[in-house]
Design an enzyme around this catalytic site. Structure first.
Site, PDB file in Angstrom:
ATOM      1  N   ALA A 111       0.801  -1.233   0.000  1.00 45.96           N
ATOM      2  CA  ALA A 111       0.000   0.000   0.000  1.00 45.96           C
ATOM      3  C   ALA A 111       0.833   1.281   0.000  1.00 45.96           C
ATOM      4  CB  ALA A 111      -0.941  -0.005   1.199  1.00 45.96           C
ATOM      5  N   LYS A 161      12.635  -0.004 -11.147  1.00 48.60           N
ATOM      6  CA  LYS A 161      12.022  -1.327 -11.368  1.00 48.60           C
ATOM      7  C   LYS A 161      13.039  -2.425 -11.046  1.00 48.60           C
ATOM      8  CE  LYS A 161       9.372  -3.879 -14.857  1.00 48.60           C
ATOM      9  NZ  LYS A 161       8.411  -4.344 -13.856  1.00 48.60           N
ATOM     10  N   GLY A 168       7.191  -7.911 -16.839  1.00 51.31           N
ATOM     11  CA  GLY A 168       6.219  -9.002 -16.978  1.00 51.31           C
ATOM     12  C   GLY A 168       5.426  -8.852 -18.264  1.00 51.31           C
ATOM     13  N   THR A 169       5.111  -7.620 -18.619  1.00 47.61           N
ATOM     14  CA  THR A 169       4.342  -7.375 -19.840  1.00 47.61           C
ATOM     15  C   THR A 169       5.130  -7.809 -21.071  1.00 47.61           C
ATOM     16  OG1 THR A 169       3.423  -5.451 -18.722  1.00 47.61           O
ATOM     17  CG2 THR A 169       3.057  -5.588 -21.095  1.00 47.61           C
ATOM     18  N   ASN A 225      -0.228  -6.604 -16.712  1.00 48.88           N
ATOM     19  CA  ASN A 225      -0.497  -5.204 -17.038  1.00 48.88           C
ATOM     20  C   ASN A 225      -2.003  -4.944 -16.995  1.00 48.88           C
ATOM     21  OD1 ASN A 225      -0.509  -2.547 -18.228  1.00 48.88           O
ATOM     22  ND2 ASN A 225       1.566  -3.019 -18.936  1.00 48.88           N
ATOM     23  N   PHE A 226      -2.421  -3.924 -16.226  1.00 50.11           N
ATOM     24  CA  PHE A 226      -3.837  -3.568 -16.139  1.00 50.11           C
ATOM     25  C   PHE A 226      -4.180  -2.399 -17.058  1.00 50.11           C
ATOM     26  CE2 PHE A 226      -3.313  -5.870 -12.140  1.00 50.11           C
ATOM     27  CZ  PHE A 226      -4.482  -6.620 -12.097  1.00 50.11           C
ATOM     28  N   GLY A 276       3.706   1.561  -1.718  1.00 45.44           N
ATOM     29  CA  GLY A 276       4.528   1.568  -2.932  1.00 45.44           C
ATOM     30  C   GLY A 276       3.956   2.489  -4.002  1.00 45.44           C
ATOM     31  N   HIS A 279      11.391   1.365 -18.927  1.00 45.33           N
ATOM     32  CA  HIS A 279      10.785   1.647 -17.620  1.00 45.33           C
ATOM     33  C   HIS A 279      11.634   2.602 -16.785  1.00 45.33           C
ATOM     34  CE1 HIS A 279       8.191  -1.809 -18.480  1.00 45.33           C
ATOM     35  NE2 HIS A 279       7.405  -1.350 -17.513  1.00 45.33           N
ATOM     36  N   HIS A 280      11.015   3.074 -15.712  1.00 42.72           N
ATOM     37  CA  HIS A 280      11.698   3.876 -14.677  1.00 42.72           C
ATOM     38  C   HIS A 280      12.830   3.041 -14.063  1.00 42.72           C
ATOM     39  CE1 HIS A 280       9.732   1.516 -11.436  1.00 42.72           C
ATOM     40  NE2 HIS A 280       8.773   1.381 -12.349  1.00 42.72           N
ATOM     41  N   ASP A 302       5.346  -3.690   3.744  1.00 38.66           N
ATOM     42  CA  ASP A 302       6.411  -4.521   4.311  1.00 38.66           C
ATOM     43  C   ASP A 302       6.508  -4.283   5.822  1.00 38.66           C
ATOM     44  OD1 ASP A 302       8.479  -6.282   4.313  1.00 38.66           O
ATOM     45  OD2 ASP A 302       9.988  -4.866   3.610  1.00 38.66           O
TER      46      ASP A 302
HETATM   47  N1  LIG Z   1       0.162  -5.291 -13.466  1.00 34.90           N
HETATM   48  C1  LIG Z   1       0.365  -3.981 -13.677  1.00 34.90           C
HETATM   49  O1  LIG Z   1      -0.411  -3.309 -14.369  1.00 34.90           O
HETATM   50  C2  LIG Z   1       1.528  -3.329 -13.023  1.00 34.90           C
HETATM   51  C3  LIG Z   1       2.399  -4.095 -12.306  1.00 34.90           C
HETATM   52  N2  LIG Z   1       3.424  -3.520 -11.637  1.00 34.90           N
HETATM   53  C4  LIG Z   1       4.210  -4.422 -10.801  1.00 34.90           C
HETATM   54  O2  LIG Z   1       3.788  -4.227  -9.452  1.00 34.90           O
HETATM   55  C5  LIG Z   1       4.881  -4.489  -8.567  1.00 34.90           C
HETATM   56  C6  LIG Z   1       5.084  -3.291  -7.659  1.00 34.90           C
HETATM   57  O3  LIG Z   1       5.502  -2.182  -8.418  1.00 34.90           O
HETATM   58  P1  LIG Z   1       5.744  -0.771  -7.720  1.00 34.90           P
HETATM   59  O4  LIG Z   1       4.536  -0.324  -7.008  1.00 34.90           O
HETATM   60  O5  LIG Z   1       6.346   0.095  -8.756  1.00 34.90           O
HETATM   61  O6  LIG Z   1       6.885  -1.165  -6.645  1.00 34.90           O
HETATM   62  P2  LIG Z   1       7.227  -0.443  -5.268  1.00 34.90           P
HETATM   63  O7  LIG Z   1       8.571  -0.956  -4.871  1.00 34.90           O
HETATM   64  O8  LIG Z   1       7.002   1.011  -5.358  1.00 34.90           O
HETATM   65  O9  LIG Z   1       6.117  -1.041  -4.276  1.00 34.90           O
HETATM   66  C7  LIG Z   1       6.152  -2.306  -3.699  1.00 34.90           C
HETATM   67  C8  LIG Z   1       5.681  -2.154  -2.265  1.00 34.90           C
HETATM   68  O10 LIG Z   1       5.523  -3.445  -1.695  1.00 34.90           O
HETATM   69  C9  LIG Z   1       5.986  -3.370  -0.361  1.00 34.90           C
HETATM   70  N3  LIG Z   1       6.256  -4.707   0.131  1.00 34.90           N
HETATM   71  C10 LIG Z   1       7.398  -5.440   0.049  1.00 34.90           C
HETATM   72  N4  LIG Z   1       7.221  -6.623   0.665  1.00 34.90           N
HETATM   73  C11 LIG Z   1       5.952  -6.627   1.134  1.00 34.90           C
HETATM   74  C12 LIG Z   1       5.181  -7.587   1.841  1.00 34.90           C
HETATM   75  N5  LIG Z   1       5.693  -8.768   2.207  1.00 34.90           N
HETATM   76  N6  LIG Z   1       3.898  -7.279   2.161  1.00 34.90           N
HETATM   77  C13 LIG Z   1       3.363  -6.091   1.822  1.00 34.90           C
HETATM   78  N7  LIG Z   1       4.054  -5.146   1.141  1.00 34.90           N
HETATM   79  C14 LIG Z   1       5.328  -5.421   0.805  1.00 34.90           C
HETATM   80  C15 LIG Z   1       7.218  -2.475  -0.454  1.00 34.90           C
HETATM   81  O11 LIG Z   1       7.590  -1.961   0.830  1.00 34.90           O
HETATM   82  C16 LIG Z   1       6.698  -1.407  -1.387  1.00 34.90           C
HETATM   83  O12 LIG Z   1       6.034  -0.365  -0.682  1.00 34.90           O
HETATM   84  C17 LIG Z   1       6.075  -4.823  -9.480  1.00 34.90           C
HETATM   85  O13 LIG Z   1       6.172  -6.220  -9.627  1.00 34.90           O
HETATM   86  C18 LIG Z   1       5.692  -4.176 -10.798  1.00 34.90           C
HETATM   87  O14 LIG Z   1       6.311  -4.772 -11.892  1.00 34.90           O
HETATM   88  C19 LIG Z   1       3.650  -2.186 -11.684  1.00 34.90           C
HETATM   89  C20 LIG Z   1       2.849  -1.375 -12.431  1.00 34.90           C
HETATM   90  C21 LIG Z   1       1.701  -1.883 -13.163  1.00 34.90           C
HETATM   91  O1  LIG Z   2       7.252  -2.021 -12.637  1.00 32.26           O
HETATM   92  C1  LIG Z   2       6.488  -1.344 -13.361  1.00 32.26           C
HETATM   93  O2  LIG Z   2       6.480  -0.115 -13.326  1.00 32.26           O
HETATM   94  C2  LIG Z   2       5.584  -2.052 -14.274  1.00 32.26           C
HETATM   95  N1  LIG Z   2       5.518  -3.330 -14.193  1.00 32.26           N
HETATM   96  C3  LIG Z   2       4.693  -4.180 -14.977  1.00 32.26           C
HETATM   97  C4  LIG Z   2       5.536  -5.094 -15.829  1.00 32.26           C
HETATM   98  O3  LIG Z   2       6.620  -5.520 -15.375  1.00 32.26           O
HETATM   99  O4  LIG Z   2       5.102  -5.443 -16.927  1.00 32.26           O
HETATM  100  C5  LIG Z   2       3.657  -3.418 -15.755  1.00 32.26           C
HETATM  101  C6  LIG Z   2       4.111  -2.105 -16.293  1.00 32.26           C
HETATM  102  O5  LIG Z   2       5.011  -2.341 -17.314  1.00 32.26           O
HETATM  103  C7  LIG Z   2       4.738  -1.262 -15.188  1.00 32.26           C
END
Ligand SMILES: NC(=O)C1=CN([C@@H]2O[C@H](COP(=O)(O)OP(=O)(O)OC[C@H]3O[C@@H](n4cnc5c(N)ncnc54)[C@H](O)[C@@H]3O)[C@@H](O)[C@H]2O)C=CC1
Ligand SMILES: O=C(O)C1=N[C@H](C(=O)O)C[C@H](O)C1
Length: 265
Positions: free
Chosen positions: A27, A155, A161-162, A123-124, A29, A151-152, A53
């Site tokens: 929450a 990451k 994953g996409t 990816n959503f 992140g 990406h940023h 975390d």
């Molecule tokens: N499916 C989609 O559309 C998207 C997927 N992602 C994916 O989502 C994931 C997170 O991305 P971001 O938010 O950018 O990363 P982030 O690093 O900003 O956030 C992850 C959060 O999870 C927390 N965390 C770590 N271990 C935890 C645990 N055991 N329990 C609860 N929280 C925990 C961290 O402290 C952090 O706040 C990545 O795998 C990314 O690739 C990101 C953007 C879009």
């Molecule tokens: O980490 C990200 O930011 C993102 N992660 C997802 C991925 O790995 O495909 C989705 C999107 O690309 C953003």
């Protein structure tokens, strides 16, 4: 007696009981923060737990979450899903890092709970989902194809994953069309120069300050190329898909990969 639209509105107490109680994992992140905002802004959802975390995971169960949204890390997401399934909570998972073995494990965990749903979507973003579909459609017409994701720099996983899913979908379309391997005469290569190989499709990952999430699929044939590109400039782009999944998941038991089906694709 006539009934007006106003008469048909549920009383406040009933309305509360219609709200879907949602917990968010990760929450604090980048994505989790955005999901918390989106759930708070949605009239039909109620944010009941925010876990990051170090927080007590049982908070989501204690708070009565019916659906959990997970945007954490590839190394913790499986434990989170297991916890939710054990506690009869539907899961909407955006965290990456899923291969066939992980998906099979989640499907196995769900077997004794036929009423529960887990959706795992790399990816959503609607545009990103459409890009994957268009790439899959185009793949059979082009001998060459490569995927570039950008990406940023914060990451943790590469390729995205996409990009992996896109490459797998493209590879599967190429196999179905009976295409030979992508032409590539490279014999002399610095490690990584040609990216990584996902089922015969080269995938390249760029990490650059200022970027959010972007992807190109480059397709080539004699005398022409087609470039498909999607850009997420803001994490708000993922929220309509996340909210759709939260609303749908209780009606979609079992494991669903990707939200294409929820969108009627
Ligand atoms: N499916 C989609 O559309 C998207 C997927 N992602 C994916 O989502 C994931 C997170 O991305 P971001 O938010 O950018 O990363 P982030 O690093 O900003 O956030 C992850 C959060 O999870 C927390 N965390 C770590 N271990 C935890 C645990 N055991 N329990 C609860 N929280 C925990 C961290 O402290 C952090 O706040 C990545 O795998 C990314 O690739 C990101 C953007 C879009
Ligand atoms: O980490 C990200 O930011 C993102 N992660 C997802 C991925 O790995 O495909 C989705 C999107 O690309 C953003």
């Amino acid at each position: 007696m006539t009934t007006t639209a106003t008469d048909q509105q549920p009383a406040p107490a009933d309305r509360e009981s219609l709200l879907i109680p949602v917990g968010v994992l990760g929450a604090r992140g980048r994505m989790g923060t955005e999901v918390v905002k989106a759930v708070n802004d949605a009239d039909d959802l109620e944010l009941v737990a925010m876990v990051d975390d170090g927080d007590w995971l049982f908070n989501v169960a204690d708070a009565g979450a019916q659906v959990v949204v997970d945007f954490t890390r590839p190394d913790v997401v499986m434990d989170n899903i297991r916890f939710c399934i054990d506690n009869n909570i539907h899961c909407v998972v955006g965290t990456t890092g899923f291969d066939e073995a992980r998906l099979a494990t989640v499907a196995e965990w769900l077997e004794p709970k036929p009423e529960l749903g887990v959706v795992i979507a790399p990816n959503f973003g609607i545009g990103a989902i459409l890009l994957m579909r268009f790439a899959q459609e185009a793949a059979r017409f082009f001998p060459s194809v490569e995927v570039v994701e950008l990406h940023h720099p914060n990451k943790v996983d590469a390729p995205s994953g996409t990009a992996v899913r896109t490459a797998r979908l493209v590879a599967s379309a190429r196999r179905a069309a009976g295409l030979p391997p992508v032409p590539d005469a490279t014999t002399d290569e610095l490690p990584g120069a040609r990216g990584t190989d996902v089922e015969g499709v080269r995938v390249h990952a760029v990490r650059l300050a200022g970027l959010v999430a972007h992807q190109e699929v480059l397709l080539g044939a004699a005398g022409e190329s087609l470039t498909l590109r999607h850009d997420s400039f803001d994490r708000a782009s993922f929220m309509p898909g996340v909210l759709l999944a939260v609303r749908e998941i209780s009606r979609r038991p079992g494991l669903t990969v990707g939200i294409e089906g929820f969108l009627g694709l």
